[in-house]
Design a protein around this motif. Sequence first.
Motif, short mmCIF file in Angstrom:
data_model
loop_
_atom_site.label_atom_id
_atom_site.label_comp_id
_atom_site.label_asym_id
_atom_site.label_seq_id
_atom_site.Cartn_x
_atom_site.Cartn_y
_atom_site.Cartn_z
N SER A 31 0.84 -1.20 0.00
CA SER A 31 0.00 0.00 0.00
C SER A 31 0.87 1.25 0.00
CB SER A 31 -0.92 0.01 1.21
OG SER A 31 -0.18 0.03 2.41
N SER A 52 -4.79 8.92 -0.66
CA SER A 52 -4.44 7.75 0.13
C SER A 52 -4.44 6.48 -0.73
CB SER A 52 -5.43 7.59 1.28
OG SER A 52 -6.75 7.38 0.78
N TRP A 53 -3.96 5.39 -0.14
CA TRP A 53 -3.90 4.12 -0.84
C TRP A 53 -5.28 3.71 -1.37
CZ3 TRP A 53 -1.86 0.46 -3.48
CH2 TRP A 53 -2.37 -0.83 -3.45
N SER A 54 -6.29 3.85 -0.56
CA SER A 54 -7.63 3.44 -0.97
C SER A 54 -8.30 4.44 -1.90
CB SER A 54 -8.51 3.26 0.27
OG SER A 54 -8.75 4.53 0.89
N GLY A 56 -9.74 6.94 -0.71
CA GLY A 56 -10.84 7.50 0.06
C GLY A 56 -10.52 8.83 0.72
N SER A 57 -9.24 9.15 0.82
CA SER A 57 -8.83 10.42 1.42
C SER A 57 -7.99 11.21 0.43
CB SER A 57 -8.02 10.18 2.69
OG SER A 57 -8.80 9.56 3.69
N ASN A 100 3.50 5.14 4.99
CA ASN A 100 2.14 5.16 5.54
C ASN A 100 2.12 5.49 7.02
OD1 ASN A 100 0.77 4.32 3.04
ND2 ASN A 100 1.83 2.38 3.39
#
Length: 121
Positions: A31, A52-54, A56-57, A100
């Motif tokens: 990630s 972010s990795w996802s 989502g941010s 991270n």
Amino acid sequence: QVQLVESGGGLVQAGGSLRLSCAASGDIFRSYAMGWFRQAPGKEREFVAAISWSGGSTYYADSVKGRFTISRGNAKNTLQMNSLKPEDTAVYYCGADFRNVHWPPVNYDYWGQGTQVTVSS
């Protein structure tokens, strides 16, 4: 090792749009957050946006908030730049943070070679 390759820079008139992409390859089976920085002639490199990795941010510099949008998917992230201003002229660099530890990222482990964005008035 990780390689980052930016693309999509160019010359555009003020008020126009450009889309930058950053493709990641190599040891990316972990990630990582990604971000964009820029450096204008005679100025220090400054933060632009991070994701972010996802995905989502996201986080933006005040100077680009509401005009730029960062997104990611499939080992690539995209920076959509709208309502461009002459002061957006700079070399844009993509970075990847595999530690991270902080959000938004404080340290980036890998950088791309940069892509030139020039906005004419």
